[in-house]
Write a protein that holds these residues in place. Structure first.
Motif, PDB file in Angstrom:
ATOM      1  N   VAL A 319       0.868  -1.180   0.000  1.00 17.37           N
ATOM      2  CA  VAL A 319       0.000   0.000   0.000  1.00 17.37           C
ATOM      3  C   VAL A 319       0.906   1.230   0.000  1.00 17.37           C
ATOM      4  O   VAL A 319       2.101   1.126   0.293  1.00 17.37           O
ATOM      5  N   PRO A 320       0.389   2.406  -0.327  1.00 15.37           N
ATOM      6  CA  PRO A 320       1.255   3.593  -0.402  1.00 15.37           C
ATOM      7  C   PRO A 320       2.002   3.906   0.883  1.00 15.37           C
ATOM      8  O   PRO A 320       3.097   4.471   0.845  1.00 15.37           O
ATOM      9  N   PHE A 321       1.438   3.506   2.037  1.00  7.94           N
ATOM     10  CA  PHE A 321       2.062   3.849   3.312  1.00  7.94           C
ATOM     11  C   PHE A 321       2.876   2.702   3.916  1.00  7.94           C
ATOM     12  O   PHE A 321       3.342   2.801   5.049  1.00  7.94           O
ATOM     13  N   GLY A 322       3.039   1.595   3.174  1.00  5.16           N
ATOM     14  CA  GLY A 322       3.841   0.518   3.723  1.00  5.16           C
ATOM     15  C   GLY A 322       3.522  -0.830   3.090  1.00  5.16           C
ATOM     16  O   GLY A 322       3.066  -0.903   1.947  1.00  5.16           O
ATOM     17  N   ALA A 323       3.762  -1.901   3.860  1.00  9.46           N
ATOM     18  CA  ALA A 323       3.527  -3.264   3.371  1.00  9.46           C
ATOM     19  C   ALA A 323       2.934  -4.124   4.475  1.00  9.46           C
ATOM     20  O   ALA A 323       3.312  -3.993   5.647  1.00  9.46           O
ATOM     21  N   PHE A 324       1.994  -4.994   4.101  1.00 10.12           N
ATOM     22  CA  PHE A 324       1.444  -5.963   5.040  1.00 10.12           C
ATOM     23  C   PHE A 324       2.203  -7.273   4.881  1.00 10.12           C
ATOM     24  O   PHE A 324       2.458  -7.734   3.771  1.00 10.12           O
ATOM     25  N   ILE A 325       2.598  -7.836   6.033  1.00 11.07           N
ATOM     26  CA  ILE A 325       3.378  -9.063   6.035  1.00 11.07           C
ATOM     27  C   ILE A 325       2.704 -10.089   6.942  1.00 11.07           C
ATOM     28  O   ILE A 325       2.378  -9.789   8.095  1.00 11.07           O
ATOM     29  N   GLN A 326       2.483 -11.284   6.409  1.00  3.79           N
ATOM     30  CA  GLN A 326       1.899 -12.368   7.205  1.00  3.79           C
ATOM     31  C   GLN A 326       2.993 -12.993   8.043  1.00  3.79           C
ATOM     32  O   GLN A 326       3.991 -13.489   7.532  1.00  3.79           O
ATOM     33  N   VAL A 327       2.763 -12.970   9.351  1.00  4.42           N
ATOM     34  CA  VAL A 327       3.776 -13.500  10.271  1.00  4.42           C
ATOM     35  C   VAL A 327       3.326 -14.820  10.904  1.00  4.42           C
ATOM     36  O   VAL A 327       4.130 -15.497  11.561  1.00  4.42           O
ATOM     37  N   ALA A 328       2.065 -15.173  10.729  1.00  4.24           N
ATOM     38  CA  ALA A 328       1.529 -16.454  11.220  1.00  4.24           C
ATOM     39  C   ALA A 328       0.202 -16.677  10.516  1.00  4.24           C
ATOM     40  O   ALA A 328      -0.326 -15.779   9.854  1.00  4.24           O
ATOM     41  N   GLU A 329      -0.356 -17.881  10.659  1.00  6.54           N
ATOM     42  CA  GLU A 329      -1.626 -18.192  10.015  1.00  6.54           C
ATOM     43  C   GLU A 329      -2.719 -17.260  10.539  1.00  6.54           C
ATOM     44  O   GLU A 329      -3.041 -17.248  11.723  1.00  6.54           O
ATOM     45  N   GLY A 330      -3.255 -16.445   9.625  1.00 10.78           N
ATOM     46  CA  GLY A 330      -4.316 -15.522  10.011  1.00 10.78           C
ATOM     47  C   GLY A 330      -3.829 -14.234  10.649  1.00 10.78           C
ATOM     48  O   GLY A 330      -4.648 -13.413  11.082  1.00 10.78           O
ATOM     49  N   VAL A 352      10.488  -3.956  -1.066  1.00 14.15           N
ATOM     50  CA  VAL A 352      10.000  -5.347  -1.062  1.00 14.15           C
ATOM     51  C   VAL A 352       8.972  -5.536  -2.179  1.00 14.15           C
ATOM     52  O   VAL A 352       8.489  -4.566  -2.775  1.00 14.15           O
ATOM     53  N   GLU A 353       8.646  -6.769  -2.428  1.00 14.36           N
ATOM     54  CA  GLU A 353       7.606  -7.073  -3.393  1.00 14.36           C
ATOM     55  C   GLU A 353       6.697  -8.172  -2.822  1.00 14.36           C
ATOM     56  O   GLU A 353       7.104  -8.921  -1.918  1.00 14.36           O
ATOM     57  N   VAL A 354       5.479  -8.256  -3.330  1.00 11.04           N
ATOM     58  CA  VAL A 354       4.525  -9.256  -2.857  1.00 11.04           C
ATOM     59  C   VAL A 354       5.077 -10.654  -3.074  1.00 11.04           C
ATOM     60  O   VAL A 354       5.604 -10.977  -4.143  1.00 11.04           O
TER      61      VAL A 354
END
Length: 445
Positions: A319-330, A352-354
């Motif tokens: 997103v323009p303000f950063g990145a979401f990262i999955q650190v555990a299930e859910g 980073v990239e998706v």
């Protein structure tokens, strides 16, 4: 010369044999003041088209039935006019000697025959009683005789239509097993001009089971956990049969994870545990939750981790303000753009990239708001590695603060990864195995 004497008048009698062979005495002058023609006329039934007459079946054929109604000729009931059911066998409907009612369709057709209808007489009689039942809000009974598009046909003296959605308390997919069964139903629509009768067995069931439902609802309390069976799946959730009534699990209550469609979580017929969220007795609605019976992954994560720990994750969205990262299930955390690098970052995709997997450090866990803040740049400073990764490398490789201090024989690593993060670690280990092997070969040379 003697006077002539006239013979006395003697009543003349005739002996006739009845059908059974029993003699019957007929007195010549038993007509009284009636002429012979008048006496014959009185034996003939008088009626008009549309009248209902009664008679005795004298003959049954495959395509018609003959009915003696006392007319100069026997009436004919065509096979199609015998029953409201289609394609019936006349021999299964009536037999010789039966007394039946019939409606006069045509007093004399082009062949001089009297045409009658048993089913139309039945129809006329039925309408009167059905209208009375409807006025009194009563119910009707009849056997299911056909499955048609959208429902069933019930014989209630005429053809009553029972929609599929109104056969049971919940919709039935296969209607075939109902053929031949007796049904009791309420009349919800009646139109004689259109020959339209619509029935509802569900309305009858709801009425007769009202007390049972009230008792069932009274025993449900929010917070209770009940077993149920998934009865149907819709776009907005699933209905669960609790053993007396259905409750709804809204799609948002199916899982702690995002659900695209309820069918990805459960299937019709699945037995599941659900928690009662709300009981609306006035509307007879029960709200349920499946995810409430499962441990909240956020609570699990918060109890096992703390700010300052290093965890491994995968980038799921930029997103323009950063990145979401999955650190555990859910569990997804946000790396704000200011925490992506020690240098200024114009756009997250410069860093980073998706799909990319990397180490991040936990900055904050807000369980109430279900948010976790993480940092890429702070992970570069090192820190305590989360416990699940210590289990992989061995406790001997860390100091008291959880910092990695040792080396490890990666060739000995053999485990089945259970999480995405563990899979990522395994990939790293296998990569390092290859590097170590190459170094050993170089040193031997």
């Amino acid at each position: 010369m003697s006077d002539s004497v006239s013979a006395p008048e003697v009543e003349v009698e005739e002996i006739q044999l009845e059908d059974e062979g029993t003699p019957r005495v007929i007195v010549a002058d038993d007509l009284g003041d009636l002429s012979f023609d008048d006496a014959i006329a009185q034996t003939i039934v008088r009626f008009d088209d549309g009248d209902i007459v009664k008679g005795k079946v004298v003959r049954v054929d495959k395509d018609e039935v003959l009915l003696d109604i006392g007319f100069k000729s026997e009436g004919v009931i065509p096979a199609r006019e015998l029953s409201i059911r289609h394609d019936v066998n006349p021999f299964e409907v009536v037999k010789v000697g039966d007394e039946v009612e019939a409606l006069v369709i045509q007093k004399e057709d082009k062949e001089g025959r009297l045409i009658l209808s048993k089913k139309r007489a039945q129809y006329e009689r039925a309408w009167g009683s059905i209208e009375e039942v409807k006025e009194k809000n009563g119910s009707v009974k009849g056997a299911v005789i056909e499955v048609v598009k959208g429902g069933l046909i019930v014989d209630i003296g005429l053809r009553g239509f029972l929609p599929a959605s109104l056969v049971e308390l919940r919709r039935v997919r296969d209607l075939t097993p109902y053929i031949g069964k007796m049904m009791e139903a309420k009349i919800i629509e009646l139109d004689k001009n259109r020959n339209n009768v619509v029935l509802s067995r569900r309305a009858w069931l709801e009425e007769t089971q009202k007390e049972q439902r009230e008792e069932f609802l009274a025993n449900l309390k929010p917070g209770d956990v009940r077993k149920g069976v998934v009865s149907s799946i819709v776009a907005f959730g699933v209905f669960v049969d609790l053993g007396g009534m259905d409750g709804l699990v809204h799609v948002s209550e199916l899982s702690w994870k995002h659900v695209d469609h309820p069918s990805s979580v459960v299937q019709v017929g699945d037995e599941i545990d659900v928690q009662i969220l709300e009981v609306d007795r006035s509307k007879e609605r029960i709200s349920l939750s499946l995810k409430a019976t499962q441990r909240d992954p956020w609570e699990e994560f918060a109890s096992a981790h703390k700010p300052g720990e290093l965890v491994y994750g995968r980038v799921t969205k930029l997103v323009p303000f950063g990145a979401f990262i999955q650190v555990a299930e859910g569990i997804e955390g946000l790396v704000h753009i200011s925490e992506m690098s020690f240098q200024h970052v114009d756009s997250p995709d410069h860093v980073v990239e998706v799909g990319e997997e990397l180490w991040i450090k936990i900055i904050d866990i807000d369980l109430a708001r279900r948010r976790i803040s993480i940092s890429i740049k702070q992970a570069a400073d090192g820190g305590e590695v989360a416990a699940e990764y210590q289990d992989i490398y061995g406790e001997h490789a860390y100091d008291d603060d959880g910092n990695f201090i040792g080396t490890y024989d990666y060739s000995a690593v053999d485990f089945e990864p259970e999480t995405e993060a563990q899979k990522a670690w395994l990939a790293d280990l296998e990569s390092q195995r290859g590097t170590s092997a190459s170094s050993e070969e170089d040193s031997q040379e």
